[in-house]
Design an enzyme around this catalytic site. Structure first.
Site, PDB file in Angstrom:
ATOM      1  N   ARG A   1       0.831  -1.210   0.000  1.00 40.21           N
ATOM      2  CA  ARG A   1       0.000   0.000   0.000  1.00 40.21           C
ATOM      3  C   ARG A   1       0.859   1.249   0.000  1.00 40.21           C
ATOM      4  O   ARG A   1       0.342   2.347  -0.137  1.00 40.21           O
ATOM      5  CB  ARG A   1      -0.907   0.021   1.227  1.00 40.21           C
ATOM      6  CG  ARG A   1      -1.882  -1.133   1.292  1.00 40.21           C
ATOM      7  CD  ARG A   1      -2.767  -1.021   2.506  1.00 40.21           C
ATOM      8  NE  ARG A   1      -3.841  -0.073   2.322  1.00 40.21           N
ATOM      9  CZ  ARG A   1      -5.032  -0.381   1.840  1.00 40.21           C
ATOM     10  NH1 ARG A   1      -5.307  -1.616   1.473  1.00 40.21           N
ATOM     11  NH2 ARG A   1      -5.949   0.527   1.712  1.00 40.21           N
TER      12      ARG A   1
ATOM     13  N   PHE B   1       1.661   6.572   0.888  1.00 39.12           N
ATOM     14  CA  PHE B   1       1.788   6.521  -0.567  1.00 39.12           C
ATOM     15  C   PHE B   1       1.463   7.915  -1.042  1.00 39.12           C
ATOM     16  O   PHE B   1       0.319   8.332  -1.052  1.00 39.12           O
ATOM     17  CB  PHE B   1       0.787   5.514  -1.139  1.00 39.12           C
ATOM     18  CG  PHE B   1       0.915   5.277  -2.623  1.00 39.12           C
ATOM     19  CD1 PHE B   1       1.202   6.304  -3.510  1.00 39.12           C
ATOM     20  CD2 PHE B   1       0.740   4.006  -3.135  1.00 39.12           C
ATOM     21  CE1 PHE B   1       1.315   6.070  -4.865  1.00 39.12           C
ATOM     22  CE2 PHE B   1       0.846   3.761  -4.497  1.00 39.12           C
ATOM     23  CZ  PHE B   1       1.135   4.795  -5.356  1.00 39.12           C
TER      24      PHE B   1
ATOM     25  N   ASN C   1      -5.563   7.906   6.800  1.00 39.42           N
ATOM     26  CA  ASN C   1      -5.592   7.404   5.441  1.00 39.42           C
ATOM     27  C   ASN C   1      -6.756   8.119   4.769  1.00 39.42           C
ATOM     28  O   ASN C   1      -7.907   7.866   5.108  1.00 39.42           O
ATOM     29  CB  ASN C   1      -5.801   5.893   5.425  1.00 39.42           C
ATOM     30  CG  ASN C   1      -6.007   5.359   4.010  1.00 39.42           C
ATOM     31  OD1 ASN C   1      -5.766   6.066   3.032  1.00 39.42           O
ATOM     32  ND2 ASN C   1      -6.436   4.117   3.911  1.00 39.42           N
ATOM     33  N   GLY C   2      -6.429   8.996   3.856  1.00 41.79           N
ATOM     34  CA  GLY C   2      -7.515   9.720   3.205  1.00 41.79           C
ATOM     35  C   GLY C   2      -7.070  11.108   2.841  1.00 41.79           C
ATOM     36  O   GLY C   2      -5.870  11.374   2.773  1.00 41.79           O
TER      37      GLY C   2
ATOM     38  N   GLU D   1     -16.442   2.785 -22.608  1.00 43.08           N
ATOM     39  CA  GLU D   1     -16.733   1.941 -21.450  1.00 43.08           C
ATOM     40  C   GLU D   1     -17.888   0.982 -21.674  1.00 43.08           C
ATOM     41  O   GLU D   1     -18.472   0.473 -20.744  1.00 43.08           O
ATOM     42  CB  GLU D   1     -16.960   2.790 -20.204  1.00 43.08           C
ATOM     43  CG  GLU D   1     -18.314   3.435 -20.092  1.00 43.08           C
ATOM     44  CD  GLU D   1     -18.654   3.774 -18.640  1.00 43.08           C
ATOM     45  OE1 GLU D   1     -19.094   4.890 -18.406  1.00 43.08           O
ATOM     46  OE2 GLU D   1     -18.461   2.918 -17.778  1.00 43.08           O
TER      47      GLU D   1
ATOM     48  N   GLN E   1     -13.388  12.069 -17.406  1.00 40.81           N
ATOM     49  CA  GLN E   1     -13.483  12.431 -18.809  1.00 40.81           C
ATOM     50  C   GLN E   1     -13.690  13.927 -18.921  1.00 40.81           C
ATOM     51  O   GLN E   1     -14.280  14.553 -18.043  1.00 40.81           O
ATOM     52  CB  GLN E   1     -14.596  11.652 -19.500  1.00 40.81           C
ATOM     53  CG  GLN E   1     -15.989  11.984 -19.005  1.00 40.81           C
ATOM     54  CD  GLN E   1     -17.039  11.069 -19.640  1.00 40.81           C
ATOM     55  OE1 GLN E   1     -17.351  10.012 -19.127  1.00 40.81           O
ATOM     56  NE2 GLN E   1     -17.581  11.499 -20.758  1.00 40.81           N
TER      57      GLN E   1
ATOM     58  N   LYS F   1     -17.112  15.851 -18.321  1.00 40.13           N
ATOM     59  CA  LYS F   1     -17.746  15.914 -17.002  1.00 40.13           C
ATOM     60  C   LYS F   1     -16.905  15.201 -15.963  1.00 40.13           C
ATOM     61  O   LYS F   1     -17.324  14.197 -15.401  1.00 40.13           O
ATOM     62  CB  LYS F   1     -19.152  15.323 -17.053  1.00 40.13           C
ATOM     63  CG  LYS F   1     -19.207  13.979 -17.766  1.00 40.13           C
ATOM     64  CD  LYS F   1     -20.575  13.357 -17.681  1.00 40.13           C
ATOM     65  CE  LYS F   1     -20.638  12.168 -18.611  1.00 40.13           C
ATOM     66  NZ  LYS F   1     -21.901  11.502 -18.607  1.00 40.13           N
TER      67      LYS F   1
ATOM     68  N   GLN G   1     -25.163   8.171 -17.505  1.00 38.12           N
ATOM     69  CA  GLN G   1     -26.375   7.403 -17.565  1.00 38.12           C
ATOM     70  C   GLN G   1     -26.667   7.108 -19.026  1.00 38.12           C
ATOM     71  O   GLN G   1     -26.635   8.007 -19.858  1.00 38.12           O
ATOM     72  CB  GLN G   1     -27.513   8.225 -16.960  1.00 38.12           C
ATOM     73  CG  GLN G   1     -28.689   7.390 -16.567  1.00 38.12           C
ATOM     74  CD  GLN G   1     -29.556   8.133 -15.541  1.00 38.12           C
ATOM     75  OE1 GLN G   1     -29.058   8.766 -14.642  1.00 38.12           O
ATOM     76  NE2 GLN G   1     -30.848   8.044 -15.700  1.00 38.12           N
TER      77      GLN G   1
END
Lengths: 468, 1497
Positions: free
Chosen positions: B49, B231, B251-252, B903, B951, B954, B960
């Site tokens: 990690r 990290f 962590n965050g 995708e 992307q 957006k 959707q």
């Protein structure tokens, strides 16, 4: 946008027209209003494109998707406001414009364009009917005076805009009535002259002074005119017509399209017969363009025995050629409303001689031509003789008649013999501007209006700057 | 080089880190070596990690926090001849010092001086023995000197000693900074406490104990040990940023840190605590600038704790649970959170935080639970908590309980009391300390109680038109934005990106709002889905003055709760009218002015300060009253200037700040006003405009809809950045300015990144004048009846310029169809706009050919060679038609270039060559958040696997695909049901952080070892930092997308306002990668609006070696920018699935080939002119670019691109070999031999089965082997992604437990997990698998005899699974498959679930309130065949796992079958029913409305 899937459900539906036999019997307009539901549907076919090519295709930059949507949603008042903002005279273009917008419509890539022109006409006629087209009160007058020479669409558009900007505008017309080419060059069956009168009345009420029967260049001279105005706008059109240059072309019975059309228009205006009628005669119209078609429709209405419309260039293809892709103007075979009324059409014929008897035309001699590398060549062995009583030359225009302007003011011309102007419509003489056909050569009414508008903006800017 | 010295685009503040955290503790507080050693083992076991940079021996940081071992320090003191430290009467400081002796001495002297001044006594210094021999050169290069200082307590009570040490530390830090004795910033006090000590550094986890000899000392004992491995996205060497900090290991990341810091500053005058004696001012800054977000969090927490709150209490204030709208939460707890909200705004962002004060040790998760934390409680009184399970081997019989932290929950060990406190118990005590509810009821004013005051009447038509014009409205604002918002209550959607000029290059007097771009989360933290995960979002807004942060009193909540952040005209009138009521003192300040803007702003600020000082506690800025003379200060400028001035003066918290403005109309505007500090916004003119729009709804409905649309849009903008509450979004400034002058930003928008300079306040004033003149100029030929033409969204001749306009589109289509170089040159001329004023940043650039000798063009590499560097943009089959998709693939394959699948999966038929030799297979396969059709076969059929993080159209949002676009064919390739809407979640649910990304890269590399793994990012400030992190995570390629591009449907505000031009992002990525020595290992690709060879070459010079083209390629195929992609009505057959429309498709592969070759020819010509023979030779040669000096444009001329053009540090500037993720340690190397016995497995063994599956599918195809052909038995704690992409025919049977992402992308395989033999715990009450299990699974089976974590079976589209309980968000976004849950579920079950079915065993009949019923219905299990299906699955589960729970249910089936609830998506049912019905009816054509009318002649 109106209806996203409108174009998938509804096909193009033009305005109804009076039946051919009926309409050939008079000179009145024959395109009828579209039924209200049909209008809605047609407006609903608009896709409200992210890049509306129609809007680019329109020289005026009419914001077509916007008024289409308003029409679809029944918001006629907004549709009118939107249309009126970019187009001074939709009642003219809605009848006369060849609609480059429709050629550029995205639906026309491989299908049928939105009936933009028809919608335009519906909007403006509704606006008149509702009383929305009313003279405006000009609140603020600048005291600046502008003379506009020529009362065709360019001159009128410039006059309308400059007047609204507060300048004092006078329009000079050589003829007896206002309208220029619109007045006597366009047959009544395409534009009834009351449409012009209706507009002129509004412009007059807004304060524009119209002076007919004034031949600027003679009295007054251009120099005199210039001396008494802050700006002079040359909008005299490009009426010098191209003439046949073949042996015998001076025979009687060989006439110019404009003369022929004007005679009929005057006849309609005065309620009498044309001085140049095709009635009972065998007619050849040289020139396959719109003017030729107008002559065709006029001839048929006058009762010609036979009419042939002859085009120099070979018959165009039915579909776009590879070098003529969308959204450029499609060079394809098309049939005008006059052509659907009767007469024959010939393509690829070059007139080599006019045969006359007693100084009066009896026949035309043709040779077939073909196009090689963009150039025309005669085709040997295709010579032919065609008997004829009346030859109408509708072969286009060479440019404006500018001799007095050049001589009196020293205005420079461009290589093609039109008035030379810069991007701000300024001629070589300070304070003198030119636009419409006078500077761009014979073109579409929509370009004339566009020039008139843009020119007015430039003149206004300069006059206003000078005021401050 | 110190990173901050670099003058390029890099912003040190964008550094991100994420990590592994954990602790080991003895519940009874017994100190031992074992605890220390086990903690070090935890660290070691989580080494995957952590990360290394270019220098493999330099880690990003690791550390350990221990209780102060008295025996050790006493011994050391005595050995050093110091006075003997007395137990509990001294503190030890772990100090990093500059190594230069003089500087070091100076720092030490300051330290000692301060200790003395504060009345304490220095016992002495101890050199910390370190062994730097194993350090990498980078870490060693910046190694500080390590010393410990002993300080004896004097004249303070023991309970105040920690506070005293804190004060000393603060003063020392400030004085060292002020004295300038430590120019390189090496000085750092890692810890200074009488309770704890921290050993940390720029180390790999494995280096920690080797480096610090102390940690190996037998006397180094502790009952609590907190560890952290870091990290970091960057490897800029610093020792101080290693964690743990003094109280936490985090962590965050804190998304709102800028705002949190500002609010802290603004609270300065309110911070009073007797405890710190002498006031807090001398300790300022409390939050130390220039440190990481985690460090700032630690600073704040420390202050709260030392100020008197308990550690859990302070944590609850800073990271509140999602309490708003949580029906199951106790009222007292909700009241507590509501009350605390008036003291402090949440520190919002993903967080797993381990915390300790030396007695208490615990951990908590943020409200979203976006970081994993698993724990084990043993029978020998140990608690082991870490980011992963299995980090310490605990014999099964010793395990008492295995659990996981849940979102918003806390877990606490009180070593003093010797027991564990569960969430409820801890919080119960805290929330009942005071009668918070009663305080709120008495002091919190509800809006409804205010008296009605009529708002001013709306203006008449002419006045309205003038005002709209003066405030910059265009027809598009009214027609495309306001109208749909008012009619539908939703933000409008558009397609095909943005090709209009940047605001700074626009001549249309854009509003100030347009100069700001929204930032968004990518990689290092996830965006949120504000629709499906609404339960964590909150728009709760209250205003009023704050009290002292350290106190708690009823007056603290003397506030007014507003209806929301957007106020109607009626509401703001009531608010302004409450002056008489006596509770609040509102005051309205006009923002109108005549004359100069700058003076106007400063007058306004002065007036605001005066008003607040005079006691105004609700300040309303207003721009009502604009007329021919009076102009409005741009709303954002007025608001931010006042806010920042009040912050600087330390009085911002004394007042609520609102703005009543005619300017705000679209979501972006509101987001900015709130993001820069407004509590609420009243868009009076937008609301007054509604009456004139001819709307299809009633006016009241329209107003309601409009406000609703803005609110929803706000949630979306916030969630893009991963922020959940408007309270913490307020003032967080999550924007980047583009084209604003530095001084302007510094003065009014301080803290906002702005990197290219541009317009100042004078130019803004000029634009105010221009807008004002539109409405009020005396001389104008323009008509008021029609609004000003915008042309920003749709091209208009007199509107904004667009790169794609009728001329460029026509020219490109003609040129490519005729393969005509001349016409193509014409296209390039039109598109580049070199003569006209530039619209894009690259338009301001030119090639610098001075000193360049051109080469003959025939010496330049061929167009065919260059063309291989082109890729087409990712566009899914589904968003575009099969014809359009395959045409691109064929063309790119003919060129030897690459197309990108997007995708949506890919039809297997495309993997074979066509008879004519064409290949329709996309060389690049995309892996996006929805994982549609991401099967093992899909993955092995790729040359490159691209992880799409964001992307251009957006960034930070999901997508959707509406049901009407999902036909049979698309449904098949996406493994879903035709007609059912498909939702792409905003985040990848297996990428919440950088180490998660590394894990996904590992998974993908395992399944397809030959593929290059690349990651697609979108340009924003900090993207370089992220790119560096991506490179460190093992990707072989990075794509930087610009905001201009984008073909997909997207809310209009995202199309226009999210993301940045690629020029900035690319240059930043290049600079940061080179600076970090990482550039040679990744290929850099760029996309987003590339059109011409000029674009390509500029991109190459800025560092790109591959070039993505999407829109231009579509235009070649026939696209004419209808921008209607989202409506399925594309009339040219591209962005549609309608069979009739698809017939209009006219694209040909040869045109596309022509295009890329023509483009490449252009590149060749330009290369020749630059004297280069190969494109490779110019990659990154930024010196060949210069900023144009011939641009006279009044705004453009002020732009300064020198940061963009800064030459990077030395080192490689292009890629030599794209790296592959190292999978040499993969367990499948061993499993390949199909061992018969049981294989031992640990948490270091990740993605087990993936590699094997890839090989099988390559060899045998997707159908693979028959079920269970290979049955592998494993035992232990499996690492992450166990059974990822497991192919048909493979069974993994695991005795033990597994971590996150089990069965990710399961493709037909079978996974069985059950607890180890000998376990004494109850399986169905213990966690057996982690979070995000079966994510994107397409087929296969899974049986888990125990509990699963959050997001079980998220986006499952075909797998069948049985589990004994799940956490929150179970079956989220599921589109197919069957899930049986034999136990409890968390909240928000079935959110966004559009297909498949779930069966939940709901004994307590409480499931309904934990289920999200927006898309599903609940039913009883009555259908015979379904009963058998469920029974069969449970039986299978029982057989596979031996589950006792399953057996109990099966044994009592008759009684218990009634307890099952069936979860059925509503649409899915409708589609299934319709299909059943259509099978009964003869197929008939749907009647199609057709009107055939007269023909025009």
């Amino acid at each position: 946008m109106g209806k996203p899937t409108g174009f998938m459900h509804w096909e193009r539906e033009g305005a109804p027209k009076r039946p051919v036999e009926e309409r050939k019997a008079d000179f009145r307009e024959f395109v009828l209003p579209l039924a209200p539901e049909a209008t809605t549907r047609q407006a609903g076919r608009c896709m409200d494109c992210g890049v509306p090519f129609c809007h680019q295709g329109c020289p005026l930059g009419n914001v077509i998707p916007d008024f289409n949507e308003h029409v679809y949603r029944g918001r006629w008042r907004q549709a009118w406001d939107t249309l009126a903002r970019t187009n001074e005279f939709p009642e003219f273009t809605g009848r006369l414009c060849p609609a480059p917008c429709e050629a550029a419509c995205v639906l026309a890539i491989d299908g049928d364009a939105v009936t933009i022109e028809q919608l335009e006409k519906e909007i403006v006629e509704r606006a008149f009917a509702q009383g929305w087209v009313r003279p405006r009160t000009i609140l603020h007058r600048t005291g600046r005076r502008v003379a506009i020479v020529g009362s065709g669409p360019a001159g009128l558009a410039a006059a309308a805009r400059l007047n609204r900007a507060g300048h004092t505008v006078e329009v000079f017309e050589r003829d007896d009535r206002i309208g220029g080419l619109l007045r006597y060059g366009i047959p009544d069956f395409k534009l009834e002259k009351s449409i012009i009168d209706r507009r002129v009345a509004i412009l007059e009420a807004e304060g524009i002074r119209f002076r007919t029967g004034v031949d600027v260049g003679r009295t007054p001279t251009w120099t005199e005119l210039k001396a008494s105005y802050d700006a002079v706008v040359v909008a005299i059109g490009a009426r010098r017509a191209r003439a046949l240059d073949v042996p015998g072309a001076d025979a009687r019975g060989v006439v110019q399209a404009m003369d022929f059309l004007e005679a009929q228009n005057r006849a309609v205006a005065h309620g009498n017969g044309s001085t140049m009628s095709a009635a009972g005669r065998r007619v050849v119209i040289l020139g396959g363009g719109d003017t030729g078609s107008d002559c065709l429709g006029t001839s048929l209405r006058q009762g010609a025995a036979a009419v042939v419309q002859v085009e120099l260039l070979p018959e165009p293809p039915r579909q776009r050629a590879p070098g003529n892709p969308w959204p450029t103007w499609p060079l394809v075979f098309r049939t005008s409303s006059s052509q659907e009324e009767g007469g024959d059409r010939l393509f690829g014929r070059r007139t080599t001689r006019v045969e006359a008897e007693d100084g009066r035309v009896v026949a035309l001699h043709w040779v077939g031509v073909r196009q090689v590398d963009g150039k025309l060549e005669d085709v040997a062995g295709t010579e032919a003789r065609h008997e004829v009583d009346l030859v109408i030359q509708a072969m286009g225009f060479l440019g404006p008649d500018l001799a007095p302007l050049r001589e009196q003011l020293g205005v420079e011309l461009d290589a093609r013999g039109n008035v030379k102007v810069d991007a701000a419509f300024r001629t070589s003489v300070p304070g003198v501007y030119a636009g419409g056909d006078a500077s761009r050569g014979a073109s579409l009414i929509v370009w004339a209006i566009a020039d008139g508008r843009d020119l007015a903006k430039q003149v206004d800017a300069r006059l206003s700057a000078a005021t401050e | 080089m110190r990173n901050s010295e670099f003058q390029g685009l890099y912003e040190p503040s964008t550094e991100r880190d994420a990590c592994g955290v954990g602790f080991v503790a003895n519940i009874k507080g017994t100190k031992s070596r074992a605890i220390v050693e086990q903690a070090l083992e935890v660290l070691h076991r989580m080494r995957h990690r952590a990360a290394t940079g270019a220098d493999p021996l330099t880690g990003d940081g690791a550390g350990i926090l221990l209780q102060l071992p008295h025996r050790f320090f006493k011994r050391e003191a005595l050995e050093l001849g110091l006075e003997k430290p007395r137990r509990r009467a001294y503190g030890v400081g772990q100090v990093f010092l500059p190594p230069e002796p003089a500087a070091r001495a100076a720092c030490e002297r300051i330290f000692e001086d301060v200790v003395r001044e504060e009345g304490q006594r220095v016992l002495g210094w101890r050199d910390v023995p370190v062994d730097s021999s194993q350090l990498g050169p980078v870490a060693r290069g910046v190694l500080p000197a390590m010393r410990q200082i002993y300080v004896a307590r004097r004249r303070v009570v023991p309970s105040a000693f920690e506070r005293k040490l804190f004060v000393i530390r603060k003063l020392v830090e400030n004085r060292v900074r002020a004295a300038g004795v430590d120019p390189q910033g090496r000085f750092h006090v890692a810890s200074f406490s009488s309770e704890t000590i921290i050993y940390k550094g720029l180390l790999l986890p494995s280096q920690l104990s080797n480096f610090y000899a102390d940690l190996r000392d037998p006397d180094m004992v502790s009952g609590i040990a907190v560890v952290h491995s870091r990290f970091s996205t960057n490897t800029f060497p610093t020792w101080d940023l290693a964690q743990p900090f003094r109280f936490i290991a985090h962590n965050g990341e804190i998304n709102t840190v800028q705002g949190n810091r500002n609010w802290m500053t603004s609270r300065r005058s309110l911070l009073q605590s007797a405890k710190f004696g002498g006031g807090l001012d001398r300790l300022w800054p409390i939050i130390v600038p220039g440190k990481s977000d985690s460090a700032q969090f630690d600073n704040m927490l420390e202050l709260l704790v030392l100020g008197g709150r308990t550690l859990p209490h302070a944590i609850m204030m800073m990271i509140p649970e999602a309490w708003d709208g949580h029906p199951e939460m106790s009222d007292a707890r909700r009241a507590f959170y509501e009350f605390s909200g008036s003291l402090m705004e949440p520190w919002d962002g993903p967080a797993a935080i381990a915390f300790t004060d030396g007695h208490l040790v615990g951990a908590t998760l943020d409200r979203n639970g976006l970081r994993p934390a698993r724990y084990v409680i043993t029978h020998d009184d140990r608690v082991i908590l870490a980011s992963e399970a299995g980090v310490i081997d605990v014999p099964p019989e010793l395990v008492k309980k295995k659990g996981r932290l849940q979102p918003g929950r806390m877990f606490l060990v009180d070593t003093a009391e010797g027991r564990i406190l569960e969430d409820d118990e801890v919080k119960q005590e805290i929330v009942n300390r005071w009668p918070y509810r009663r305080w709120l009821e008495r002091n919190l004013f509800v809006f409804d109680e205010l008296e009605d005051v009529p708002p001013p009447p709306p203006p008449d038509a002419e006045a309205l038109a003038r005002l709209q014009r003066a405030f910059g409205y265009t027809d598009e604002d009214l027609r495309l934005l306001v109208t749909p918002m008012a009619e539908t209550g939703k933000e409008p959607v558009g397609s095909m990106g943005n090709d209009a000029p940047l605001a700074v290059l626009s001549d249309r007097a854009p509003s100030l709002f347009d100069y700001f771009h929204q930032l968004f989360a990518q990689v290092t933290n996830p965006p949120i889905d504000p629709i499906r995960e609404k339960l964590v979002m909150s728009l709760a807004t209250a205003i009023g003055p704050d009290g002292n942060t350290f106190d708690e009193s009823p007056e603290h909540c003397h506030r007014l709760a507003l209806p929301g952040p957007i106020l109607t005209n009626e509401e703001v009138a009531r608010l302004k009218g409450m002056a008489g009521a006596g509770d609040f003192e509102p005051q309205v300040l006009s923002t109108l002015y005549e004359g100069g803007l700058e003076e106007a702003v400063s007058r306004l600020c002065d007036a605001a300060v005066q008003a607040v000082e005079e006691g105004t506690d609700v300040l309303v800025l207003s721009d009502r009253g604009v007329d021919a003379k009076k102009k409005p200060i741009p709303a954002l400028l007025a608001l931010s200037a006042v806010h920042q001035r009040l912050v600087r003066d330390g009085i911002r918290r004394n007042t609520g700040l609102l703005i009543e403005t005619g300017e705000a109309r679209e979501v972006h505007h509101f987001a900015l006003l709130i993001g820069f500090g407004a509590a609420a916004v009243n868009p009076w003119l937008a609301l007054d405009s509604l009456g004139s729009l001819g709307l299809s709804v009633e006016l009241e409905t329209a107003k309601h809809n409009y406000v609703h649309a803005v609110n929803e849009g706000l949630l979306k903008v916030m969630s893009k950045m991963g922020i959940s509450t408007v309270q913490s979004y307020r003032g967080a400034q999550i924007f980047e300015a583009v084209g604003l002058d530095r001084e302007l930003v510094e003065r009014y928008f301080s803290g906002t990144p702005s990197r290219i300079q541009g317009v100042g306040i004078a130019e803004l004033g000029r634009e105010v004048d221009q807008r004002h003149a539109r409405g009020f100029a005396t001389h104008s030929t323009d008509e008021l009846a029609v609004p000003v033409i915008g042309g920003a969204y749709q091209w208009r001749r007199e509107g904004e310029r667009h790169k794609w306009n009728p001329d460029t589109i026509a020219a490109l289509q003609h040129a490519t169809r005729l393969n005509d170089p001349k016409r193509f040159a014409e296209f390039e001329r039109l598109a580049d706009e070199e003569e006209r004023s530039p619209a894009l940043l690259r338009g301001l650039l030119d090639f610098d050919t001075s000193g360049v000798t051109p080469v003959p063009i025939d010496e330049v590499e061929s167009a065919a060679d260059i063309a291989r560097r082109f890729v087409t943009g990712a566009m899914s089959f589904g968003s575009i038609s099969a014809e359009a998709h395959e045409t691109l693939a064929i063309a790119m394959n003919r060129l030897g270039a690459r197309s990108n699948s997007g995708e949506g999966g890919e039809e297997p038929g495309r993997f074979q060559r066509d008879p004519n030799g064409d290949l329709r297979r996309s060389a690049i396969k995309q892996v996006a958040s929805a994982r549609f059709g991401v099967t093992t076969e899909y993955l092995v059929e790729a040359d490159e696997l691209q992880i799409k993080i964001a992307q251009g159209a957006k960034p930070g949002e999901g997508g959707q695909l509406p049901g009407h676009k999902v036909d049979e064919r698309i449904a098949k390739v996406r493994w879903s049901t035709p007609g059912v809407t498909l939702i792409s979640p905003p985040p990848h649910h297996d990428i919440y952080s950088i180490e998660d990304l590394a894990q996904l890269i590992y998974d993908l590399q395992a399944v397809n070892p030959s593929a290059r793994i690349s990651v697609k990012l979108v340009s924003e400030v900090g993207v370089g930092t992220i790119a560096a992190g991506v490179a460190k995570a093992g990707a072989g390629g990075v794509t930087i997308a610009g905001y201009e591009g984008g073909t997909g449907a997207s809310p209009l505000s995202s199309v226009k306002h999210a993301g940045l031009p690629w020029e900035l992002g690319l240059a930043e990525a290049q600079q940061v990668l080179v600076m970090n020595g990482l550039r040679d290992r990744v290929r850099l690709q760029v996309d987003g609006g590339l059109r011409t060879s000029r674009d390509v070459l500029i991109a190459a010079l800025l560092g790109a070696e591959e070039f993505g083209v999407a829109t231009a390629a579509l235009i070649v195929e026939g696209c004419v920018m209808l921008r209607k992609c989202h409506l399925n009505t594309c009339s040219v057959g591209i962005a549609t699935q309608d069979a009739a429309l698809r017939k209009h498709f006219q694209g040909r592969p040869e045109d596309v080939v022509n295009f890329f070759l023509l483009l490449a020819e252009g590149v060749r010509r330009r290369l020749a002119a630059l004297g280069a023979r190969r494109l490779e030779d110019v990659v990154g040669r930024v010196e060949l670019l210069k900023q144009r000096t011939d641009v006279a444009h009044w705004k453009a001329a002020k732009v300064d691109l020198s940061a963009l053009l800064a030459p990077p540090a030395k080192g490689p500037r292009c890629c030599t070999t794209p790296q592959k993720k190292d999978i040499s340690d993969h367990l499948d190397h061993q499993l390949r031999a199909r061992p018969k016995g049981t294989v031992a497995i640990t948490n270091a063994h990740r993605a087990v089965g993936a590699m094997l599956s890839g090989e099988l599918v390559k060899a045998h195809g997707a159908q693979g082997l028959s079920d269970d052909s290979i049955h592998l038995k494993l035992k232990g704690s499996a690492g992450q992604s166990f059974g990822a992409f497991l192919a048909r025919g493979v069974t993994l049977e695991l005795e033990g437990e597994a971590n996150d992402y089990v069965g990710k992308g399961l493709s037909g395989g079978r996974i069985i997990i059950y607890p180890p033999a000998g376990s004494r715990f109850v399986p169905e009450e213990n966690v057996i698998v982690g979070n995000t299990v079966l994510y994107g699974a397409t087929s296969g089976e899974a049986y888990f005899a125990g509990l699963a974590g959050e997001r079980f079976a998220v986006r499952n589209s075909g797998a069948r699974a049985v589990v004994e309980g799940v956490g929150d968000h179970g079956c989220e976004y599921m589109t197919g498959g069957v899930v049986v849950v034999l136990g409890p579920t968390g909240r928000n079950f079935a959110a966004g679930m559009s297909g498949g079915t779930a069966y939940v065993f709901d004994r307590t009949r409480s499931f309904r309130q934990r289920c999200n019923l927006e898309m599903v219905e609940l039913e009883a299990l009555v259908d015979e065949s379904e009963i058998w299906l469920v029974y069969g699955l449970i039986e299978g589960h029982q057989r596979a796992t031996g589950s006792a729970q399953a057996k109990r249910i099966l044994d009592n089936w008759e009684h218990l079958v009634g307890s099952f609830v069936k979860v059925m998506p509503t649409d899915y049912r409708k589609v299934l029913q319709a299909r059943r019905a259509s099978r009964l009816r003869p197929p008939g054509a749907e009647p199609r409305l057709r009107v055939v009318g007269g023909r025009e002649g």
